[in-house]
Scaffold this motif. Structure first.
Motif, PDB file in Angstrom:
ATOM      1  N   TYR A   1      -7.342  -5.438  -9.412  1.00  0.00           N
ATOM      2  CA  TYR A   1      -7.780  -5.560  -7.912  1.00  0.00           C
ATOM      3  C   TYR A   1      -8.781  -5.207  -8.088  1.00  0.00           C
ATOM      4  O   TYR A   1      -9.595  -4.820  -9.249  1.00  0.00           O
ATOM      5  CB  TYR A   1      -6.773  -4.471  -7.651  1.00  0.00           C
ATOM      6  CG  TYR A   1      -7.520  -3.040  -7.610  1.00  0.00           C
ATOM      7  CD1 TYR A   1      -7.817  -2.192  -7.403  1.00  0.00           C
ATOM      8  CD2 TYR A   1      -6.943  -2.833  -8.855  1.00  0.00           C
ATOM      9  CE1 TYR A   1      -7.828  -0.652  -8.023  1.00  0.00           C
ATOM     10  CE2 TYR A   1      -6.926  -1.597 -10.119  1.00  0.00           C
ATOM     11  CZ  TYR A   1      -7.454  -0.593  -8.759  1.00  0.00           C
ATOM     12  OH  TYR A   1      -8.305   0.782  -9.567  1.00  0.00           O
ATOM     13  N   GLN A   2      -9.540  -5.424  -6.869  1.00  0.00           N
ATOM     14  CA  GLN A   2     -11.221  -4.576  -6.876  1.00  0.00           C
ATOM     15  C   GLN A   2     -10.922  -3.381  -6.240  1.00  0.00           C
ATOM     16  O   GLN A   2      -9.987  -2.886  -5.613  1.00  0.00           O
ATOM     17  CB  GLN A   2     -11.877  -5.763  -5.977  1.00  0.00           C
ATOM     18  CG  GLN A   2     -11.834  -7.545  -6.839  1.00  0.00           C
ATOM     19  CD  GLN A   2     -12.435  -8.616  -5.729  1.00  0.00           C
ATOM     20  OE1 GLN A   2     -13.915  -8.327  -5.438  1.00  0.00           O
ATOM     21  NE2 GLN A   2     -11.484  -9.291  -5.838  1.00  0.00           N
ATOM     22  N   LYS A   3     -12.500  -2.898  -5.589  1.00  0.00           N
ATOM     23  CA  LYS A   3     -12.775  -1.449  -5.724  1.00  0.00           C
ATOM     24  C   LYS A   3     -11.928  -0.863  -4.079  1.00  0.00           C
ATOM     25  O   LYS A   3     -11.853  -0.075  -3.165  1.00  0.00           O
ATOM     26  CB  LYS A   3     -14.093  -1.473  -5.265  1.00  0.00           C
ATOM     27  CG  LYS A   3     -14.230   0.093  -5.618  1.00  0.00           C
ATOM     28  CD  LYS A   3     -15.413   0.375  -5.513  1.00  0.00           C
ATOM     29  CE  LYS A   3     -15.834   1.014  -7.204  1.00  0.00           C
ATOM     30  NZ  LYS A   3     -15.364   2.026  -7.722  1.00  0.00           N
ATOM     31  N   TYR A   4     -11.407  -2.322  -3.173  1.00  0.00           N
ATOM     32  CA  TYR A   4     -11.305  -1.829  -1.712  1.00  0.00           C
ATOM     33  C   TYR A   4     -10.583  -3.401  -1.756  1.00  0.00           C
ATOM     34  O   TYR A   4     -10.361  -4.425  -2.488  1.00  0.00           O
ATOM     35  CB  TYR A   4     -12.561  -2.406  -1.127  1.00  0.00           C
ATOM     36  CG  TYR A   4     -12.168  -2.892   0.860  1.00  0.00           C
ATOM     37  CD1 TYR A   4     -12.355  -1.525   1.141  1.00  0.00           C
ATOM     38  CD2 TYR A   4     -12.575  -4.144   1.054  1.00  0.00           C
ATOM     39  CE1 TYR A   4     -12.018  -1.447   2.567  1.00  0.00           C
ATOM     40  CE2 TYR A   4     -12.022  -4.205   2.952  1.00  0.00           C
ATOM     41  CZ  TYR A   4     -11.476  -3.172   3.333  1.00  0.00           C
ATOM     42  OH  TYR A   4     -12.115  -3.651   4.260  1.00  0.00           O
TER      43      TYR A   4
ATOM     44  N   ASN B   1      -6.130  -4.426   0.266  1.00  0.00           N
ATOM     45  CA  ASN B   1      -4.056  -3.799   0.117  1.00  0.00           C
ATOM     46  C   ASN B   1      -4.091  -3.498  -1.136  1.00  0.00           C
ATOM     47  O   ASN B   1      -2.980  -2.820  -1.454  1.00  0.00           O
ATOM     48  CB  ASN B   1      -3.568  -5.144   0.703  1.00  0.00           C
ATOM     49  CG  ASN B   1      -4.183  -5.290   1.730  1.00  0.00           C
ATOM     50  OD1 ASN B   1      -4.142  -4.716   3.068  1.00  0.00           O
ATOM     51  ND2 ASN B   1      -2.916  -5.888   2.878  1.00  0.00           N
ATOM     52  N   PHE B   2      -4.628  -4.092  -2.108  1.00  0.00           N
ATOM     53  CA  PHE B   2      -4.114  -3.687  -3.705  1.00  0.00           C
ATOM     54  C   PHE B   2      -4.510  -1.809  -4.119  1.00  0.00           C
ATOM     55  O   PHE B   2      -3.626  -1.205  -4.469  1.00  0.00           O
ATOM     56  CB  PHE B   2      -4.489  -4.467  -4.713  1.00  0.00           C
ATOM     57  CG  PHE B   2      -3.377  -5.300  -4.878  1.00  0.00           C
ATOM     58  CD1 PHE B   2      -1.756  -5.397  -5.042  1.00  0.00           C
ATOM     59  CD2 PHE B   2      -3.632  -6.881  -5.224  1.00  0.00           C
ATOM     60  CE1 PHE B   2      -1.495  -6.739  -5.373  1.00  0.00           C
ATOM     61  CE2 PHE B   2      -3.357  -7.798  -5.481  1.00  0.00           C
ATOM     62  CZ  PHE B   2      -1.644  -7.770  -5.600  1.00  0.00           C
ATOM     63  N   VAL B   3      -5.569  -1.375  -3.769  1.00  0.00           N
ATOM     64  CA  VAL B   3      -5.805  -0.332  -3.621  1.00  0.00           C
ATOM     65  C   VAL B   3      -4.862   0.592  -2.781  1.00  0.00           C
ATOM     66  O   VAL B   3      -4.779   1.532  -2.875  1.00  0.00           O
ATOM     67  CB  VAL B   3      -7.324  -0.227  -3.141  1.00  0.00           C
ATOM     68  CG1 VAL B   3      -7.790   1.162  -2.968  1.00  0.00           C
ATOM     69  CG2 VAL B   3      -8.610  -1.110  -3.913  1.00  0.00           C
ATOM     70  N   VAL B   4      -4.098  -0.197  -1.855  1.00  0.00           N
ATOM     71  CA  VAL B   4      -3.877   0.899  -0.613  1.00  0.00           C
ATOM     72  C   VAL B   4      -2.033   1.346  -1.345  1.00  0.00           C
ATOM     73  O   VAL B   4      -1.755   2.315  -1.250  1.00  0.00           O
ATOM     74  CB  VAL B   4      -3.604   0.395   0.750  1.00  0.00           C
ATOM     75  CG1 VAL B   4      -2.860   1.084   1.781  1.00  0.00           C
ATOM     76  CG2 VAL B   4      -5.166   0.302   1.358  1.00  0.00           C
TER      77      VAL B   4
ATOM     78  N   GLN C   1       3.949  -5.662   3.866  1.00  0.00           N
ATOM     79  CA  GLN C   1       4.751  -3.966   4.632  1.00  0.00           C
ATOM     80  C   GLN C   1       3.508  -3.504   4.365  1.00  0.00           C
ATOM     81  O   GLN C   1       3.461  -2.036   5.467  1.00  0.00           O
ATOM     82  CB  GLN C   1       5.678  -3.573   3.316  1.00  0.00           C
ATOM     83  CG  GLN C   1       7.229  -3.585   3.138  1.00  0.00           C
ATOM     84  CD  GLN C   1       8.664  -3.227   2.844  1.00  0.00           C
ATOM     85  OE1 GLN C   1       8.467  -2.130   3.307  1.00  0.00           O
ATOM     86  NE2 GLN C   1       8.673  -3.926   2.372  1.00  0.00           N
ATOM     87  N   VAL C   2       2.834  -3.219   3.375  1.00  0.00           N
ATOM     88  CA  VAL C   2       1.450  -2.126   3.293  1.00  0.00           C
ATOM     89  C   VAL C   2       0.433  -2.760   4.699  1.00  0.00           C
ATOM     90  O   VAL C   2       0.260  -2.043   4.986  1.00  0.00           O
ATOM     91  CB  VAL C   2       0.873  -2.358   2.097  1.00  0.00           C
ATOM     92  CG1 VAL C   2      -0.622  -1.249   2.087  1.00  0.00           C
ATOM     93  CG2 VAL C   2       1.511  -0.753   0.812  1.00  0.00           C
ATOM     94  N   ASP C   3       0.097  -4.156   4.358  1.00  0.00           N
ATOM     95  CA  ASP C   3      -0.467  -4.416   5.367  1.00  0.00           C
ATOM     96  C   ASP C   3      -0.417  -4.083   7.116  1.00  0.00           C
ATOM     97  O   ASP C   3      -0.989  -4.282   7.936  1.00  0.00           O
ATOM     98  CB  ASP C   3      -0.712  -6.150   4.965  1.00  0.00           C
ATOM     99  CG  ASP C   3      -1.530  -7.018   5.256  1.00  0.00           C
ATOM    100  OD1 ASP C   3      -3.096  -5.967   4.534  1.00  0.00           O
ATOM    101  OD2 ASP C   3      -1.682  -8.105   5.306  1.00  0.00           O
ATOM    102  N   ARG C   4       0.895  -4.020   6.928  1.00  0.00           N
ATOM    103  CA  ARG C   4       1.257  -4.050   9.137  1.00  0.00           C
ATOM    104  C   ARG C   4       0.971  -2.822   8.923  1.00  0.00           C
ATOM    105  O   ARG C   4       0.638  -2.666  10.031  1.00  0.00           O
ATOM    106  CB  ARG C   4       3.102  -4.511   8.907  1.00  0.00           C
ATOM    107  CG  ARG C   4       3.424  -5.418   8.435  1.00  0.00           C
ATOM    108  CD  ARG C   4       4.716  -6.219   8.033  1.00  0.00           C
ATOM    109  NE  ARG C   4       5.259  -7.942   8.356  1.00  0.00           N
ATOM    110  CZ  ARG C   4       5.268  -8.339   8.908  1.00  0.00           C
ATOM    111  NH1 ARG C   4       4.935  -8.280  10.656  1.00  0.00           N
ATOM    112  NH2 ARG C   4       4.935  -9.261   9.446  1.00  0.00           N
TER     113      ARG C   4
ATOM    114  N   LEU D   1      -8.760   6.204   1.900  1.00  0.00           N
ATOM    115  CA  LEU D   1      -8.832   5.257   0.240  1.00  0.00           C
ATOM    116  C   LEU D   1     -10.324   5.628   0.292  1.00  0.00           C
ATOM    117  O   LEU D   1     -10.933   5.573  -1.336  1.00  0.00           O
ATOM    118  CB  LEU D   1      -9.489   3.721   0.928  1.00  0.00           C
ATOM    119  CG  LEU D   1      -8.575   2.510   1.608  1.00  0.00           C
ATOM    120  CD1 LEU D   1      -8.779   1.642   1.483  1.00  0.00           C
ATOM    121  CD2 LEU D   1      -8.036   2.428   0.261  1.00  0.00           C
ATOM    122  N   SER D   2     -11.212   7.145   0.544  1.00  0.00           N
ATOM    123  CA  SER D   2     -12.478   7.524   0.879  1.00  0.00           C
ATOM    124  C   SER D   2     -12.456   7.737  -0.736  1.00  0.00           C
ATOM    125  O   SER D   2     -13.232   7.684  -1.299  1.00  0.00           O
ATOM    126  CB  SER D   2     -12.690   8.041   2.192  1.00  0.00           C
ATOM    127  OG  SER D   2     -14.178   9.187   1.384  1.00  0.00           O
TER     128      SER D   2
END
Length: 324
Positions: free
Chosen positions: A45-48, A50-53, A248-251, A264-265
């Motif tokens: 994943y990258q620093k930002y 959906n995978f981070v969430v 599901q996370v995206d929604r 995320l902050s």
């Protein structure tokens, strides 16, 4: 000040190769190794994004743990570096922008497209310092323009120059990873920077960067989910489980932008208001890869072939996932 991780190509490959060699429980074509019956799914994943969430919420880890599968999360500074990790055998599934897969396929990386998000053209832009005399893309003639080579913004730059009546050879491309490009931008050693969110939102807020143009009416800026061909063909239920959790996370994220920004902050080292700006410029919804999507990728591949930035004509459809 936000300073993203900067990992050199050589050090990243050495570290990832060592990591991949040490993953005794990682997936193989026949399942887990004889030495360790547990399994590990390596997600790049990258620093930002959906995978981070998803990582922070822990729902995928919990779901797969019930099946005896451990998730290992590996962070990369940008898509090209993530695909180097996939090629080195240290990543099973990852997410990148629209251009890195083109360069990776040209380099012989064996992956398939497993899903994508809707277009988000406003989430990338060409920026200049606030006091710069440059007012349009046409003003970039002869100027030093920084970008991460092979990243999603590479295509944005090509298309923006074309629309402004410039050839790629009319500028001086400076290939830098985001951290180095940010430093060069602030120090004034480059004239412009082509960059994506949240780096874009950060430099606008923290360094008062000014946009010359974003991707609107130029590019789609699609985010893709990729998997090694081996994982996609031998572990299809696992891939579907990952995509289901992502959706599901995206929604949830679409309807809870302030909460996502707050979550995320501390993870990405950016203020929540910067992340809110970036999140409102993104798009939501995990979608199957269609013929139209692959045709768009083929257009990108053809552009880079004509520019001789990749060595040969590509057949993007060869990276289609035959969904099981």
């Amino acid at each position: 000040m936000f300073v993203p991780e900067n990992v050199s190509r050589r050090r990243a490959l050495v570290r990832l190769a060592a990591l991949g060699a040490g993953m005794t429980g990682a997936f193989t074509a026949g399942g887990a190794s004889a030495a360790d019956t547990s399994k590990t799914l390596r997600i790049g994943y990258q620093k930002y994004g959906n995978f981070v969430v998803l990582k922070a919420r822990g729902t995928l880890d919990k779901r797969l743990a019930a099946q005896g599968i451990t998730v290992q999360w590996l962070e990369f500074p940008a898509g090209p570096q993530l695909l180097e990790g996939l090629n080195a055998g240290a990543v099973d599934i990852g997410t990148v922008g629209e251009t890195p897969p083109i360069f990776a396929q040209a380099a012989g990386v064996d992956f398939v497209y497993i899903a994508n998000e809707p277009p988000a053209p406003r989430a990338e832009a060409i920026v200049v310092p606030q006091q710069s005399p440059l007012r349009s893309v046409a003003d970039l003639r002869g100027k030093k323009v920084a970008l991460n080579k092979g990243s999603n913004v590479h295509y944005l730059l090509v298309e923006a120059l074309k629309k402004a009546g410039l050839a790629y050879t009319d500028i001086q491309p400076v290939y830098l990873a985001p951290a180095d490009a940010r430093a060069a931008f602030v120090q004034g050693s480059i004239d412009a920077w082509v960059i994506w969110d949240p780096y874009l939102a950060a430099v606008e807020k923290q360094a008062h960067a000014r946009q010359l143009v974003d991707g609107t009416n130029l590019v789609s800026n699609v985010q893709y989910y990729l998997a090694t061909r081996r994982i996609a063909s031998t572990q299809a239920p696992l891939v579907h489980a990952v995509l289901d959790e992502l959706d599901q996370v995206d929604r949830w994220a679409r309807d809870n932008v302030p909460a996502v920004a707050a979550q995320l902050s501390p993870l990405v080292g950016l203020d929540a208001d910067i992340l809110e700006t970036a999140l409102r410029r993104t798009a939501y919804g995990v979608q199957p890869v269609t013929n139209a999507t692959l045709a768009y990728q083929q257009r990108i591949a053809d552009v880079f072939t004509n520019l001789k930035l990749i060595p040969k004509q590509l057949d993007v459809s060869a990276a289609r996932w035959n969904v099981a």
